[in-house]
Write a protein that holds these residues in place. Structure first.
Motif, PDB file in Angstrom:
ATOM      1  N   UNK A  15       0.834  -1.207   0.000  1.00 45.37           N
ATOM      2  CA  UNK A  15       0.000   0.000   0.000  1.00 45.37           C
ATOM      3  C   UNK A  15       0.865   1.252   0.000  1.00 45.37           C
ATOM      4  N   UNK A  16       1.945   1.238   0.772  1.00 44.07           N
ATOM      5  CA  UNK A  16       2.849   2.401   0.820  1.00 44.07           C
ATOM      6  C   UNK A  16       3.551   2.592  -0.521  1.00 44.07           C
ATOM      7  N   UNK A  17       3.998   1.507  -1.140  1.00 45.32           N
ATOM      8  CA  UNK A  17       4.653   1.581  -2.451  1.00 45.32           C
ATOM      9  C   UNK A  17       3.718   2.210  -3.474  1.00 45.32           C
ATOM     10  N   UNK A  18       2.482   1.741  -3.504  1.00 45.47           N
ATOM     11  CA  UNK A  18       1.503   2.266  -4.461  1.00 45.47           C
ATOM     12  C   UNK A  18       1.253   3.744  -4.207  1.00 45.47           C
ATOM     13  N   UNK A  19       1.122   4.118  -2.945  1.00 44.23           N
ATOM     14  CA  UNK A  19       0.901   5.522  -2.602  1.00 44.23           C
ATOM     15  C   UNK A  19       2.074   6.388  -3.054  1.00 44.23           C
TER      16      UNK A  19
END
Length: 107
Positions: A82-86
């Motif tokens: 989720x952090x990577x995508x954000x």
């Protein structure tokens, strides 16, 4: 009748229109409803709710879920995915804005 048809057509073209039920979204992505709920709990996607309280997903949300699934399939933990995508989305937006603000240097 023409206006109603145009409004309906606009919805189908809108990436943010919540057109898919949880079951249909899970089927399209090849995941379980629990996977979609986990993405909601992680706040990657927050589905809209129908009048009856059912989760509804947009095409944009399905693309985010597909990206998350690819990262999870590669062994990335959910919170990291989720952090990577954000961060990828923030970088893409910053690059877009930078390109808009940069003066055209071509002769």
């Amino acid at each position: 009748m023409g206006e109603a048809r145009t409004a309906l057509s606009d919805r189908f073209d809108d990436d943010d229109y919540p057109a898919y039920s949880m079951g249909r979204a899970a089927e399209i992505l090849g995941v379980t409803p629990a996977f979609l709920r986990s993405l909601g709990a992680a706040r990657l996607i927050e589905p809209l709710r129908s009048a009856g309280g059912h989760r509804r997903y947009s095409r944009r949300q399905l693309r985010l879920a597909a990206r998350a699934r690819r990262l999870l399939d590669q062994g990335t933990p959910l919170d990291a995915a989720c952090r990577i995508i954000s961060l990828e989305d923030q970088l893409e937006e910053a690059l877009r804005l930078n390109a808009e603000l940069r003066p055209n240097t071509e002769p």
